[in-house]
Scaffold this motif. Sequence first.
Motif, PDB file in Angstrom:
ATOM      1  N   CYS A 182       0.565  -4.605   2.206  1.00 46.05           N
ATOM      2  CA  CYS A 182       0.357  -3.639   3.485  1.00 46.05           C
ATOM      3  C   CYS A 182       1.748  -3.239   3.988  1.00 46.05           C
ATOM      4  O   CYS A 182       1.848  -2.407   4.981  1.00 46.05           O
ATOM      5  CB  CYS A 182      -0.222  -4.522   4.720  1.00 46.05           C
ATOM      6  N   ASP A 183       2.716  -3.416   3.308  1.00 45.63           N
ATOM      7  CA  ASP A 183       4.211  -3.308   3.634  1.00 45.63           C
ATOM      8  C   ASP A 183       4.916  -2.558   2.594  1.00 45.63           C
ATOM      9  O   ASP A 183       6.020  -3.021   2.258  1.00 45.63           O
ATOM     10  CB  ASP A 183       4.940  -4.365   4.240  1.00 45.63           C
ATOM     11  N   ASP A 212       0.238   2.486   3.830  1.00 47.40           N
ATOM     12  CA  ASP A 212       0.469   1.393   4.651  1.00 47.40           C
ATOM     13  C   ASP A 212      -0.477   1.366   5.735  1.00 47.40           C
ATOM     14  O   ASP A 212      -0.954   0.113   6.114  1.00 47.40           O
ATOM     15  CB  ASP A 212       1.845   1.376   5.338  1.00 47.40           C
ATOM     16  N   GLU A 213      -0.755   2.440   6.521  1.00 48.60           N
ATOM     17  CA  GLU A 213      -1.695   2.346   7.624  1.00 48.60           C
ATOM     18  C   GLU A 213      -3.098   2.053   7.336  1.00 48.60           C
ATOM     19  O   GLU A 213      -3.885   0.984   7.800  1.00 48.60           O
ATOM     20  CB  GLU A 213      -1.508   3.499   8.546  1.00 48.60           C
ATOM     21  N   ARG A 244      -5.480  -1.815   7.791  1.00 49.87           N
ATOM     22  CA  ARG A 244      -6.999  -1.939   8.127  1.00 49.87           C
ATOM     23  C   ARG A 244      -7.969  -2.327   7.486  1.00 49.87           C
ATOM     24  O   ARG A 244      -9.162  -2.470   7.804  1.00 49.87           O
ATOM     25  CB  ARG A 244      -6.907  -0.909   9.153  1.00 49.87           C
ATOM     26  N   ARG A 296      -4.833  -7.413   5.446  1.00 54.25           N
ATOM     27  CA  ARG A 296      -3.520  -7.989   6.379  1.00 54.25           C
ATOM     28  C   ARG A 296      -3.273  -9.375   6.377  1.00 54.25           C
ATOM     29  O   ARG A 296      -2.335  -9.907   6.389  1.00 54.25           O
ATOM     30  CB  ARG A 296      -3.015  -7.236   7.518  1.00 54.25           C
ATOM     31  N   GLU A 303       2.860   6.139   2.433  1.00 53.93           N
ATOM     32  CA  GLU A 303       1.996   6.719   3.228  1.00 53.93           C
ATOM     33  C   GLU A 303       0.611   5.888   3.648  1.00 53.93           C
ATOM     34  O   GLU A 303      -0.482   6.030   4.260  1.00 53.93           O
ATOM     35  CB  GLU A 303       1.394   8.126   2.936  1.00 53.93           C
TER      36      GLU A 303
END
Length: 372
Positions: A106-107, A113-114, A118, A99, A111
């Motif tokens: 990361c955007d 993205d989360e 991290r 990130r 599904e």
Amino acid sequence: MSGRPHTAEQWQVYLAAYSADFLRVADPARLHDLGDERRASGWLGFAGAGPEALAAVEERLGVTLPPAYRAFLEASDGWLEPGPFVWTMRTTADVGWLRDLAPELCDAGDENDELMARALLVSADADECYWLLDPADVSDTGEWAAYVWASWYPGLGDRFDSFADLVAAERESFADLNARDGRAVDPADAGDLVAEGRRMALRGDAEGAAERFASAARKGSGAGQYLAVVLAAFQQPQVHHRIRNDVLGHPHVVDAVGAGRVRAELVPLFLRHESGAWAHRLVTETLGEIGDAPAPEEPPEFATALEQARELAGRGDTENAWSVLAAAVPRWHSDDPLCIAPLVLLTDPVLSRLVTPQRASWIVTTPKGHAH
């Protein structure tokens, strides 16, 4: 984790062997880019990270690194050429969260993205390819799950149980890709695998034969790679893709079996599906001027059956034509070490119309000649 490095000492042994494999068989352009000093050293790594550097990176990231990755850094703080599409690894100085280093990844609005937000990014220079570790997916031994994300994937690639498993998979991919270009990491016993595959093919064990030919191809055998495609011609209606990618696209395969054989046996199948000017140009550039390729010589008894079947088919009696061929297939034989099945049944313009996908599969699963 069986056979995977756990400790810094095990990583040093593993990476030394990986370095030797790479320097022995990698593409000449990649070897040139390493420079004389690196090639002479035989080591694609660097000095290992000491306790202070490891403590500092863990404090900066706010986590304890997973054991396999931490031991890797102890063995070599960074690495060159870790995979076919990744050229350098990050060091304790620049490893970080995806990130922060590549926030645009990361955007994506999906599904993943989360996980991406991290993930720890451990690779550096690469061909739109990223190695990621997931701190939220931790094993009983403290290992973090690992992933490869690449621009050519529809999403994240396969999940690996640890960083060590990811490295092992990339090393295997490196070996496979180089073997497909005739630069095998481990060429031993390739000829034996081809011979065993041929015996299995003649016995009608198409599955076992395919596995042996594939194993031989992974050892750099052009003959194994060729025979894998021949076998697939009877089982995969879209085999023209494999003819293009696994035969015409690899000079070592053509060199191993001869341009004349490729032109006679596989080019008719390729051009049946790919009739555009580009396809003819590819064949000409790979094999020379096309011309009329001589048909492979068939055993006399089988040749007689072919003529009978052609005559019957010409009169519209297709069922009896196929019956003649079906009776002849178990008696077909060849002493040619690169012949495993009567390809003429797929390439002949008259007889091929009699061979449905089910019949084609039957041909290669039927024992033939001296094997039945």
